[in-house]
Motif scaffolding. Structure first.
Motif, PDB file in Angstrom:
ATOM      1  N   UNK A  48       0.827  -1.202   0.000  1.00  0.00           N
ATOM      2  CA  UNK A  48       0.000   0.000   0.000  1.00  0.00           C
ATOM      3  C   UNK A  48       0.866   1.257   0.000  1.00  0.00           C
ATOM      4  N   UNK A  49       1.936   1.248   0.769  1.00  0.00           N
ATOM      5  CA  UNK A  49       2.818   2.416   0.837  1.00  0.00           C
ATOM      6  C   UNK A  49       3.465   2.690  -0.514  1.00  0.00           C
ATOM      7  N   UNK A  50       3.968   1.640  -1.170  1.00  0.00           N
ATOM      8  CA  UNK A  50       4.602   1.829  -2.481  1.00  0.00           C
ATOM      9  C   UNK A  50       3.590   2.388  -3.476  1.00  0.00           C
ATOM     10  N   UNK A  51       2.393   1.827  -3.494  1.00  0.00           N
ATOM     11  CA  UNK A  51       1.361   2.320  -4.399  1.00  0.00           C
ATOM     12  C   UNK A  51       1.017   3.772  -4.118  1.00  0.00           C
ATOM     13  N   UNK A  52       0.980   4.118  -2.832  1.00  0.00           N
ATOM     14  CA  UNK A  52       0.654   5.484  -2.439  1.00  0.00           C
ATOM     15  C   UNK A  52       1.697   6.473  -2.938  1.00  0.00           C
ATOM     16  N   UNK A  53       2.969   6.116  -2.825  1.00  0.00           N
ATOM     17  CA  UNK A  53       4.033   6.997  -3.310  1.00  0.00           C
ATOM     18  C   UNK A  53       3.877   7.245  -4.807  1.00  0.00           C
ATOM     19  N   UNK A  54       3.581   6.190  -5.561  1.00  0.00           N
ATOM     20  CA  UNK A  54       3.450   6.328  -7.013  1.00  0.00           C
ATOM     21  C   UNK A  54       2.265   7.212  -7.364  1.00  0.00           C
ATOM     22  N   UNK A  55       1.096   6.909  -6.806  1.00  0.00           N
ATOM     23  CA  UNK A  55      -0.089   7.659  -7.218  1.00  0.00           C
ATOM     24  C   UNK A  55      -0.049   9.097  -6.726  1.00  0.00           C
ATOM     25  N   UNK A 102      -4.979  24.700 -18.397  1.00  0.00           N
ATOM     26  CA  UNK A 102      -6.177  23.899 -18.620  1.00  0.00           C
ATOM     27  C   UNK A 102      -5.832  22.488 -19.056  1.00  0.00           C
ATOM     28  N   UNK A 103      -4.778  22.354 -19.886  1.00  0.00           N
ATOM     29  CA  UNK A 103      -4.348  21.022 -20.309  1.00  0.00           C
ATOM     30  C   UNK A 103      -3.820  20.224 -19.121  1.00  0.00           C
ATOM     31  N   UNK A 104      -3.130  20.920 -18.201  1.00  0.00           N
ATOM     32  CA  UNK A 104      -2.649  20.236 -17.011  1.00  0.00           C
ATOM     33  C   UNK A 104      -3.792  19.745 -16.138  1.00  0.00           C
ATOM     34  N   UNK A 105      -4.831  20.578 -15.979  1.00  0.00           N
ATOM     35  CA  UNK A 105      -5.999  20.159 -15.198  1.00  0.00           C
ATOM     36  C   UNK A 105      -6.716  18.999 -15.868  1.00  0.00           C
ATOM     37  N   UNK A 106      -6.753  19.025 -17.218  1.00  0.00           N
ATOM     38  CA  UNK A 106      -7.403  17.924 -17.945  1.00  0.00           C
ATOM     39  C   UNK A 106      -6.636  16.621 -17.755  1.00  0.00           C
ATOM     40  N   UNK A 107      -5.308  16.694 -17.749  1.00  0.00           N
ATOM     41  CA  UNK A 107      -4.504  15.490 -17.533  1.00  0.00           C
ATOM     42  C   UNK A 107      -4.740  14.927 -16.133  1.00  0.00           C
ATOM     43  N   UNK A 108      -4.849  15.822 -15.155  1.00  0.00           N
ATOM     44  CA  UNK A 108      -5.095  15.368 -13.798  1.00  0.00           C
ATOM     45  C   UNK A 108      -6.481  14.737 -13.674  1.00  0.00           C
ATOM     46  N   UNK A 109      -7.461  15.327 -14.366  1.00  0.00           N
ATOM     47  CA  UNK A 109      -8.800  14.739 -14.351  1.00  0.00           C
ATOM     48  C   UNK A 109      -8.799  13.368 -15.028  1.00  0.00           C
ATOM     49  N   UNK A 110      -8.010  13.231 -16.112  1.00  0.00           N
ATOM     50  CA  UNK A 110      -7.909  11.931 -16.783  1.00  0.00           C
ATOM     51  C   UNK A 110      -7.311  10.892 -15.844  1.00  0.00           C
ATOM     52  N   UNK A 111      -6.301  11.301 -15.074  1.00  0.00           N
ATOM     53  CA  UNK A 111      -5.686  10.383 -14.110  1.00  0.00           C
ATOM     54  C   UNK A 111      -6.714   9.933 -13.076  1.00  0.00           C
ATOM     55  N   UNK A 112      -7.463  10.890 -12.538  1.00  0.00           N
ATOM     56  CA  UNK A 112      -8.440  10.551 -11.504  1.00  0.00           C
ATOM     57  C   UNK A 112      -9.623   9.784 -12.079  1.00  0.00           C
ATOM     58  N   UNK A 168      -2.292   8.136 -18.874  1.00  0.00           N
ATOM     59  CA  UNK A 168      -2.678   8.530 -17.517  1.00  0.00           C
ATOM     60  C   UNK A 168      -3.927   7.775 -17.076  1.00  0.00           C
ATOM     61  N   UNK A 169      -4.884   7.629 -17.989  1.00  0.00           N
ATOM     62  CA  UNK A 169      -6.094   6.867 -17.668  1.00  0.00           C
ATOM     63  C   UNK A 169      -5.737   5.415 -17.374  1.00  0.00           C
ATOM     64  N   UNK A 170      -4.890   4.811 -18.219  1.00  0.00           N
ATOM     65  CA  UNK A 170      -4.514   3.407 -18.036  1.00  0.00           C
ATOM     66  C   UNK A 170      -3.705   3.202 -16.756  1.00  0.00           C
ATOM     67  N   UNK A 171      -2.793   4.142 -16.466  1.00  0.00           N
ATOM     68  CA  UNK A 171      -1.985   4.018 -15.258  1.00  0.00           C
ATOM     69  C   UNK A 171      -2.854   4.083 -14.009  1.00  0.00           C
ATOM     70  N   UNK A 172      -3.794   5.033 -13.998  1.00  0.00           N
ATOM     71  CA  UNK A 172      -4.672   5.147 -12.836  1.00  0.00           C
ATOM     72  C   UNK A 172      -5.556   3.916 -12.690  1.00  0.00           C
TER      73      UNK A 172
END
Length: 410
Positions: free
Chosen positions: A240-247, A266-276, A325-329
């Motif tokens: 859990x700790x390792x996963x937490x550091x990555x995410x 705006x592109x940065x916010x969109x990337x973050x939304x894609x991750x989440x 980013x979507x796949x990683x999340x």
């Protein structure tokens, strides 16, 4: 909820010791409404966990914080939370504290709103620490109630976890929208999810009969002969700790990384939304994969799959990086609810404590590494600082190989 208040006979129980069945079971429709309410309430609370990371670009641009100073804000939210969260878990294992759930939900929002006071860096750290304290109190109490008091424990936990992921996904857009309104009014808008969370996470009605039932449940937990696997729980905690550091590293710096590569705010916010957003799909996929492969195998394969996805974020052109980013999340969140129920099965008489570690530390311990990533970004570049995150899931994969898979639980 009255489903939590009276113990079921040990000989007939299908839940781990420490859970309870109602004396008169709630109807499926009523249970679904309860689960939906707590899932929505979890979304409203976890908006503020995502908001801490979403505020980092604002703090860098508007208040002149360096990367290390801005990531120190993430550390402030995470440090107190990670230290006290197991203590709140132990408290919920000892006694029923349903009032703690709405109170902690209010604290998460109040802390973020107080960041808008701009009373200096120490005050900002104190404000986000208050929000982190609310997070620490909320997750063990709410997760224990969901697992033990809402019928189908594993399915209920999956939906509860999904709510939190949706809250994370909404955070960047909520922060961007609220802060587009100038002055205190914009920061005041950030209080709305907390108000909704208080209403959605209202404590169950209790009376003398229910109080007696809660006392009986606590006694049954103490007398239950359930076997604990502390060694497996320790290994799971390291995963859990390792996963937490990555995410947390990705969620804190992805927006800044996109801007470093020439993208707009705006592109940065969109990337973050894609991750989440990818996290929500991963949570739902995790339940399906667990039914197909078993929980531990699903966890292992998900961590292996996250490695090329994170590498794609850092190495591919920006349009493709959004998809990665979507796949990683998704890969990082397949284990999310599975790790919570695994931890509760390893410590069946201390489910609040288990949830405090596996659910709470998922979103808090990673913040402890954020200043190190920020310092590396100040010294080199954001992209260079994020490179180690592509390899860390291999450590989680290796640690999870030795985890036992308990008998499936509801």
């Amino acid at each position: 909820m009255d489903a939590l208040n009276s113990p079921s006979p040990p000989s007939r129980s299908t839940e781990p010791p420490g859970s309870a069945s109602p004396s008169s079971p709630a109807s499926p429709a009523r249970l679904r409404r309860r689960i939906a309410a707590f899932s929505a309430g979890h979304a409203c609370v976890d908006v503020y966990q995502g908001a801490v990371a979403a505020l980092v670009p604002f703090l860098v641009a508007e208040r002149g914080y360096g990367y290390a100073a801005a990531s120190g804000v993430v550390l402030a939210a995470s440090l107190l939370s990670s230290v006290v969260q197991p203590l709140f878990g132990a408290l919920t294992d000892r006694r029923a504290v349903p009032w703690l759930i709405p109170l902690s939900a209010a604290a998460t929002g109040l802390g973020i709103v107080l960041v808008g006071a701009d009373a200096g860096y120490p005050a900002t750290l104190a404000a986000v620490a208050l929000s982190g304290l609310g997070v620490a109190a909320y997750h063990p109490a709410a997760a224990r109630l969901v697992r033990t008091g809402m019928g189908d424990g594993h399915a209920a936990m999956s939906w509860f976890a999904l709510g939190g992921n949706i809250g994370f996904a909404c955070a960047p857009l909520l922060v961007a929208g609220a802060l587009s309104v100038s002055g205190p009014a914009g920061w005041g808008l950030l209080a709305l999810p907390a108000a909704a969370a208080v209403l959605l996470n209202r404590p169950p009605r209790t009376g003398r009969g229910n109080a007696a039932g809660q006392a009986g449940t606590a006694a049954a937990v103490r007398e239950a002969p359930a076997r604990e696997d502390r060694r497996a729980f320790l290994r799971l905690s390291l995963v859990v700790i390792v996963r937490s550091v990555v995410f947390m590293g990705l969620s804190t710096f992805l927006s800044l990384y996109v801007q470093e590569r020439g993208g707009s705010a705006g592109a940065g916010a969109a990337a973050l939304s894609a991750l989440f957003a990818g996290s929500a799909g991963g949570t739902l996929l995790g339940g399906w994969l667990a039914a197909r492969w078993g929980r531990v195998r699903a966890v292992r394969r998900a961590y292996a799959a996250s490695v090329p996805a994170i590498a794609g974020i850092l190495c591919l052109p920006l349009p493709l990086a959004y998809g990665c980013a979507v796949l990683a999340a998704a890969a990082l969140f397949v284990p999310f609810s599975l790790q919570v129920t695994l931890g509760q099965d390893y410590l069946p008489t201390r489910m609040g404590t288990a949830a405090g570690v596996t659910l709470g530390l998922t979103a808090s311990v990673g913040g402890l590494a954020s200043p190190l990533i920020g310092a590396a970004a100040d010294a080199t570049s954001v992209g260079t600082a994020l490179l180690p995150l592509a390899a860390l899931p291999l450590l989680a994969w290796a640690l999870s190989r030795s985890l036992p898979d308990p008998s499936p639980t509801p």
